[in-house]
Design a protein around this motif. Sequence first.
Motif, PDB file in Angstrom:
ATOM      1  N   LYS A  19       0.833  -1.208   0.000  1.00 61.09           N
ATOM      2  CA  LYS A  19       0.000   0.000   0.000  1.00 61.09           C
ATOM      3  C   LYS A  19       0.867   1.258   0.000  1.00 61.09           C
ATOM      4  O   LYS A  19       0.559   2.240  -0.668  1.00 61.09           O
ATOM      5  CB  LYS A  19      -0.947  -0.001   1.205  1.00 61.09           C
ATOM      6  N   GLU A  60       2.322   1.705  -3.398  1.00 61.59           N
ATOM      7  CA  GLU A  60       1.276   2.215  -4.285  1.00 61.59           C
ATOM      8  C   GLU A  60       1.064   3.709  -4.045  1.00 61.59           C
ATOM      9  O   GLU A  60       0.937   4.493  -4.994  1.00 61.59           O
ATOM     10  CB  GLU A  60      -0.034   1.454  -4.080  1.00 61.59           C
ATOM     11  N   LEU A  72       3.672   1.282  -7.874  1.00 62.18           N
ATOM     12  CA  LEU A  72       2.931   0.124  -8.361  1.00 62.18           C
ATOM     13  C   LEU A  72       1.435   0.382  -8.259  1.00 62.18           C
ATOM     14  O   LEU A  72       0.988   1.323  -7.611  1.00 62.18           O
ATOM     15  CB  LEU A  72       3.318  -1.145  -7.594  1.00 62.18           C
ATOM     16  N   LYS A  73       0.689  -0.463  -8.927  1.00 64.26           N
ATOM     17  CA  LYS A  73      -0.772  -0.409  -8.897  1.00 64.26           C
ATOM     18  C   LYS A  73      -1.269  -1.775  -8.466  1.00 64.26           C
ATOM     19  O   LYS A  73      -0.825  -2.788  -8.983  1.00 64.26           O
ATOM     20  CB  LYS A  73      -1.304  -0.051 -10.282  1.00 64.26           C
ATOM     21  N   ARG A  74      -2.170  -1.773  -7.492  1.00 63.63           N
ATOM     22  CA  ARG A  74      -2.797  -3.018  -7.042  1.00 63.63           C
ATOM     23  C   ARG A  74      -4.187  -3.092  -7.675  1.00 63.63           C
ATOM     24  O   ARG A  74      -4.957  -2.147  -7.595  1.00 63.63           O
ATOM     25  CB  ARG A  74      -2.939  -3.037  -5.513  1.00 63.63           C
ATOM     26  N   LEU A 119      -0.343  -7.179  -8.877  1.00 64.19           N
ATOM     27  CA  LEU A 119       0.524  -6.010  -8.725  1.00 64.19           C
ATOM     28  C   LEU A 119       1.203  -5.688 -10.048  1.00 64.19           C
ATOM     29  O   LEU A 119       1.797  -6.572 -10.670  1.00 64.19           O
ATOM     30  CB  LEU A 119       1.582  -6.293  -7.658  1.00 64.19           C
ATOM     31  N   THR A 174       4.257   0.757 -12.146  1.00 66.20           N
ATOM     32  CA  THR A 174       3.935   1.965 -12.900  1.00 66.20           C
ATOM     33  C   THR A 174       5.190   2.386 -13.660  1.00 66.20           C
ATOM     34  O   THR A 174       6.273   1.808 -13.477  1.00 66.20           O
ATOM     35  CB  THR A 174       3.527   3.096 -11.941  1.00 66.20           C
TER      36      THR A 174
END
Length: 149
Positions: A78, A81, A86-88, A100, A103
């Motif tokens: 988290k 992110e 990164l994007k979850r 996951l 980016t």
Amino acid sequence: MTTQAPCAELLLDNQLCFALYSTSLMMTKVYKPLLQELGLTYPQYLTMMVLWEDDGITVGDVSSRLLTDPGSVTPLLKRLEAEGLLKRTRSSVDERVVELFLTDKGLTLRERAKAIPTCILSASEQSMAELSTLKNELIALRDNLQKAI
């Protein structure tokens, strides 16, 4: 107070566990300023290395690679992110699974991190061959200990 002769089996400097623990502490201290330049903590760096190796994996995959449980890696993910690395996303196949994805910022960070292994090699004052042998011995020890659990 009675003083007893030291028990060799219990002397701190005779313990493999202390050698591993204290070496891990020193390794983390060497990494700290290098990772501060990237804005990462050591656990975040390990997590990013897993993702740089295999983008699009699940939280469970990351926790397995890091030998930890998913509950302890989730807060770390988290934070990564929130930093835009990164994007979850929920899996379209199974919404219980979180995937996951790096980016552009996370991918760019990999380029900046490429110099870190060379810095660690230099700080160790050992050859790549020596460190490779040591790493392989530690992995074998880890695997044996894991079997014993």
